[in-house]
Design an enzyme around this catalytic site. Sequence first.
Site, mmCIF file in Angstrom:
data_model
loop_
_atom_site.group_PDB
_atom_site.id
_atom_site.type_symbol
_atom_site.label_atom_id
_atom_site.label_comp_id
_atom_site.label_asym_id
_atom_site.label_seq_id
_atom_site.Cartn_x
_atom_site.Cartn_y
_atom_site.Cartn_z
ATOM 1 N N HIS A 53 5.420 4.204 5.059
ATOM 2 C CA HIS A 53 5.714 2.942 5.473
ATOM 3 C C HIS A 53 4.599 1.868 4.507
ATOM 4 C CE1 HIS A 53 0.505 3.754 6.263
ATOM 5 N NE2 HIS A 53 1.123 4.804 7.122
HETATM 6 P P1 TYD Z 1 -0.627 6.242 10.637
HETATM 7 O O1 TYD Z 1 -1.184 5.047 9.774
HETATM 8 O O2 TYD Z 1 0.906 5.860 11.559
HETATM 9 O O3 TYD Z 1 -0.300 7.429 9.873
HETATM 10 P P2 TYD Z 1 0.533 7.606 8.562
HETATM 11 O O4 TYD Z 1 -0.524 6.361 7.754
HETATM 12 O O5 TYD Z 1 -0.035 9.042 7.757
HETATM 13 O O6 TYD Z 1 1.977 7.605 9.112
HETATM 14 O O7 TYD Z 1 -1.527 6.244 11.763
HETATM 15 C C1 TYD Z 1 -1.526 7.146 13.612
HETATM 16 C C2 TYD Z 1 -2.174 6.798 14.068
HETATM 17 O O8 TYD Z 1 -3.188 6.348 14.082
HETATM 18 C C3 TYD Z 1 -1.002 5.401 15.045
HETATM 19 O O9 TYD Z 1 -0.826 5.431 15.880
HETATM 20 C C4 TYD Z 1 -2.545 4.095 14.904
HETATM 21 C C5 TYD Z 1 -4.062 5.164 14.792
HETATM 22 N N1 TYD Z 1 -4.705 4.241 13.914
HETATM 23 C C6 TYD Z 1 -5.796 3.940 14.201
HETATM 24 O O10 TYD Z 1 -6.041 3.455 15.512
HETATM 25 N N2 TYD Z 1 -6.796 3.240 13.092
HETATM 26 C C7 TYD Z 1 -6.980 3.076 12.005
HETATM 27 O O11 TYD Z 1 -6.927 2.940 10.873
HETATM 28 C C8 TYD Z 1 -5.509 4.240 11.403
HETATM 29 C C9 TYD Z 1 -5.155 4.701 9.948
HETATM 30 C C10 TYD Z 1 -4.724 4.762 12.239
#
Ligand code: TYD
Length: 139
Positions: A53
């Site tokens: 992303h």
């Molecule tokens: P995400 O950023 O989508 O992971 P990646 O970058 O590896 O794809 O985060 C995964 C899940 O964690 C997402 O559904 C939301 C949650 N999350 C939070 O609630 N707070 C945060 O600060 C982060 C980074 C993620």
Amino acid sequence: MSTIDDVRIIELPKFLDARGNLSFAENFKQIPFEIKRTYWIYDVPGGENRGGHAFRENQELVIALSGAFDVIVDDGVKKKTFSLNRSYYGLYIPNGLWRTMENFSTNSFALEFGSVNYLPEDYIRDYDEFLKMKKDGKI
Ligand code: TYD
């Protein structure tokens, strides 16, 4: 608008010591922004990828605190792979860049500092939308 050329490895201070080594990072010193949030990735099963992303606003510093992994950063025109494998190197990624994390070694541990609080609306998760926004100069 940020490009691949704005991404850089920041070498953090390290105090080598027979008792064990120590590194640190402070807001606006080693870290070029104020930390609002920290998150970490661990227990990644073999072959899994994370973080496909871009962020509209969030800037990041990514550290391989343990083990190794690759961060692939893409500005819509060029891509670059950064291999992180030292706990005293931070990868600075400005906002507006697509990034994925791959090739996690066993027991690797990715620590990330972010410049904004968690906001789902800050994420761009659709690559075509990212490319269009980049092309239109919106991020
Ligand atoms: P995400 O950023 O989508 O992971 P990646 O970058 O590896 O794809 O985060 C995964 C899940 O964690 C997402 O559904 C939301 C949650 N999350 C939070 O609630 N707070 C945060 O600060 C982060 C980074 C993620």
